[in-house]
Write an enzyme that holds these catalytic residues in place. Structure first.
Site, PDB file in Angstrom:
ATOM      1  N   PHE A 132     -53.988  13.232 -12.057  1.00 32.12           N
ATOM      2  CA  PHE A 132     -55.375  13.383 -11.509  1.00 32.12           C
ATOM      3  C   PHE A 132     -55.578  14.653 -12.087  1.00 32.12           C
ATOM      4  O   PHE A 132     -54.152  15.206 -11.999  1.00 32.12           O
ATOM      5  CB  PHE A 132     -55.384  13.161 -10.202  1.00 32.12           C
ATOM      6  CG  PHE A 132     -57.490  13.508  -9.919  1.00 32.12           C
ATOM      7  CD1 PHE A 132     -58.791  12.612 -10.391  1.00 32.12           C
ATOM      8  CD2 PHE A 132     -57.693  14.400  -9.344  1.00 32.12           C
ATOM      9  CE1 PHE A 132     -59.874  13.707  -9.531  1.00 32.12           C
ATOM     10  CE2 PHE A 132     -58.777  15.170  -9.135  1.00 32.12           C
ATOM     11  CZ  PHE A 132     -60.001  14.281  -8.924  1.00 32.12           C
ATOM     12  N   ASP A 217     -49.859  20.947 -13.746  1.00 34.37           N
ATOM     13  CA  ASP A 217     -50.483  21.029 -12.450  1.00 34.37           C
ATOM     14  C   ASP A 217     -50.138  20.364 -11.640  1.00 34.37           C
ATOM     15  O   ASP A 217     -49.283  20.192 -10.524  1.00 34.37           O
ATOM     16  CB  ASP A 217     -51.954  19.751 -12.852  1.00 34.37           C
ATOM     17  CG  ASP A 217     -53.004  19.712 -12.187  1.00 34.37           C
ATOM     18  OD1 ASP A 217     -52.584  20.417 -11.174  1.00 34.37           O
ATOM     19  OD2 ASP A 217     -53.568  19.079 -12.561  1.00 34.37           O
ATOM     20  N   LYS A 246     -56.438  25.002  -5.354  1.00 36.34           N
ATOM     21  CA  LYS A 246     -56.956  24.055  -4.141  1.00 36.34           C
ATOM     22  C   LYS A 246     -56.755  25.644  -3.080  1.00 36.34           C
ATOM     23  O   LYS A 246     -57.166  25.638  -2.318  1.00 36.34           O
ATOM     24  CB  LYS A 246     -56.137  22.957  -3.794  1.00 36.34           C
ATOM     25  CG  LYS A 246     -56.697  21.740  -4.189  1.00 36.34           C
ATOM     26  CD  LYS A 246     -57.029  20.397  -4.253  1.00 36.34           C
ATOM     27  CE  LYS A 246     -57.360  19.432  -4.409  1.00 36.34           C
ATOM     28  NZ  LYS A 246     -56.904  18.425  -5.670  1.00 36.34           N
TER      29      LYS A 246
END
Ligand SMILES: *Cc1c(COP(=O)(O)O)cnc(C)c1O
Length: 376
Positions: A132, A217, A246
């Protein structure tokens, strides 16, 4: 909050129904949050690995308030307070050299895809099944899950998806036409999936052999979540590009593209109105100072979860924890919430726990107890 307004009803009538939700969270402190009825929860979701310093950490609140009094926004046409300082900190943390700041994880992915094309002159990408990387068109093109990508086809750039861990596939599919390989060091949305030993080294080797960029990532796994600043730092691998977002500013929107010195955008190749604004930079710098203090405690807290949950064979990397429970996942999420513990279901029947790094041993024990009661 105005207690006479029915916020849920307004949401149902006017907000797009993309999320399924029923609880309304109105306040948070440390690893606890409270809903609109006053019920308290231990928060093992933490805004999906965002609120790592805990909710409303006083140093972060202070930094945001101080900066808001001085300057909220002024444009990247000017030098921005703290932007260079944050870039220097991120270079230090990642062991890389150059930074571009964005407003989200997806935008960091977009930046990496553009950068890989412009520095290699190549068009193709390789990513992994169940990976993702965000929901904007470019990020979606390297995100695997058919349910979220297929309604939006055709997607550009073309991306080949390999099984996570497939070294043979890398040899066949990463070529001198590949601009970049985009990989999570631990797959978060997939349910905290740890790759087989040697896989990330294999990606590095294949990228070295072909000249493709290795884009790691770390949007979910980075910023101390696994007990080191980056999850990739558990391996002997230095990526060309690292993506962060995040946990970077305790919930203030921000993302970052961090690269080796030889991979940079030149003038006018990229930009952003809001990216790296004064408030985001101040929040991120305060967050980094707090995480630096918390980092040594993370492995022990992870072990506390591992021991408490051992009978369910959890996958534990610091405070990034996955448990395969199958179809029962939504039911377990619900009964834990009733017992005052927030957890969530990632893909494929995997429970995911990504609590604030400030969570205490007593709070961990309470969360474990609620899980035992729900899992049986
Ligand atoms: C959440 C996430 C993203 C996307 O970040 P947004 O801020 O939601 O755009 C990208 N990559 C990974 C690994 C993520 O967990």
């Amino acid at each position: 909050m105005d207690m006479t307004t029915d916020y849920r009803e307004l949401d149902r009538r006017f907000y797009m129904p993309v999320f399924s939700r029923d609880t309304m969270i109105v306040r948070g402190r440390g690893a606890r949050v409270w809903d609109d009825t006053g019920k308290e929860y231990i928060d093992c979701v933490a805004g999906i690995a965002v609120c790592s310093t805990g909710h409303c950490h006083p140093e972060v609140v202070q930094a945001i308030c101080d900066q808001a009094h001085d300057l909220i926004h002024c444009s990247n046409l000017y030098y921005i307070p703290h932007q260079g300082e944050l870039a220097a900190r991120l270079a230090g943390i990642t062991g890389l050299s150059r930074v571009f700041l964005t407003n989200s994880g997806a935008e960091a992915t977009e930046g990496a895809l553009k950068l890989a094309r412009v520095v290699t002159g190549r068009k193709k990408f390789v990513a992994f099944e169940h990976g993702f990387h965000g929901r904007t068109m470019g990020a979606l093109a390297v995100t695997h899950k058919p349910a979220i990508r297929e309604p939006f086809m055709p997607l550009e750039p073309t991306c080949t998806f390999l099984r996570y861990g497939d070294l043979e596939g890398l040899r066949k599919n990463v070529t001198r036409e590949t601009a970049a390989v985009v990989v999570e060091p631990i797959q978060g949305e997939a349910g905290v999936i740890v790759p087989p030993e040697g896989f990330l080294e294999g990606v590095r080797e294949r990228c070295d052999d072909t000249g493709a960029l290795m884009v790691v990532d770390e949007v979910q796994s980075g910023m101390g979540r696994t007990g080191k600043w980056l999850a990739i730092q558990h391996e002997k691998v230095t990526p060309d590009v690292v993506l962060l977002a995040k946990g970077l500013a305790s919930g203030f929107p921000i993302g970052a593209l961090v690269t080796a010195e030889e991979y940079q955008f030149r003038k006018s190749e990229h930009g952003s109105t809001f990216g790296g604004g004064p408030l985001a930079c101040a929040a991120a710098l305060a967050t980094i100072r707090v995480i630096e203090q918390l980092l040594p405690g993370v492995p022990g807290k992870g072990e506390r979860f591992r021991n408490g949950l051992s009978r369910y064979q959890p996958r534990v990397k610091g405070l990034m924890i996955g448990i395969s429970v199958g179809e029962r996942c939504p039911q377990i999420q619900k009964s834990c919430a009733e017992a005052g513990v927030l957890i969530n279901c990632a893909a494929e029947g995997n429970l995911r726990l990504v609590p604030p790094l400030v969570i205490s041993y007593a709070e961990i024990d309470r969360a474990v107890e609620a899980l035992h009661a729900s899992l049986g």
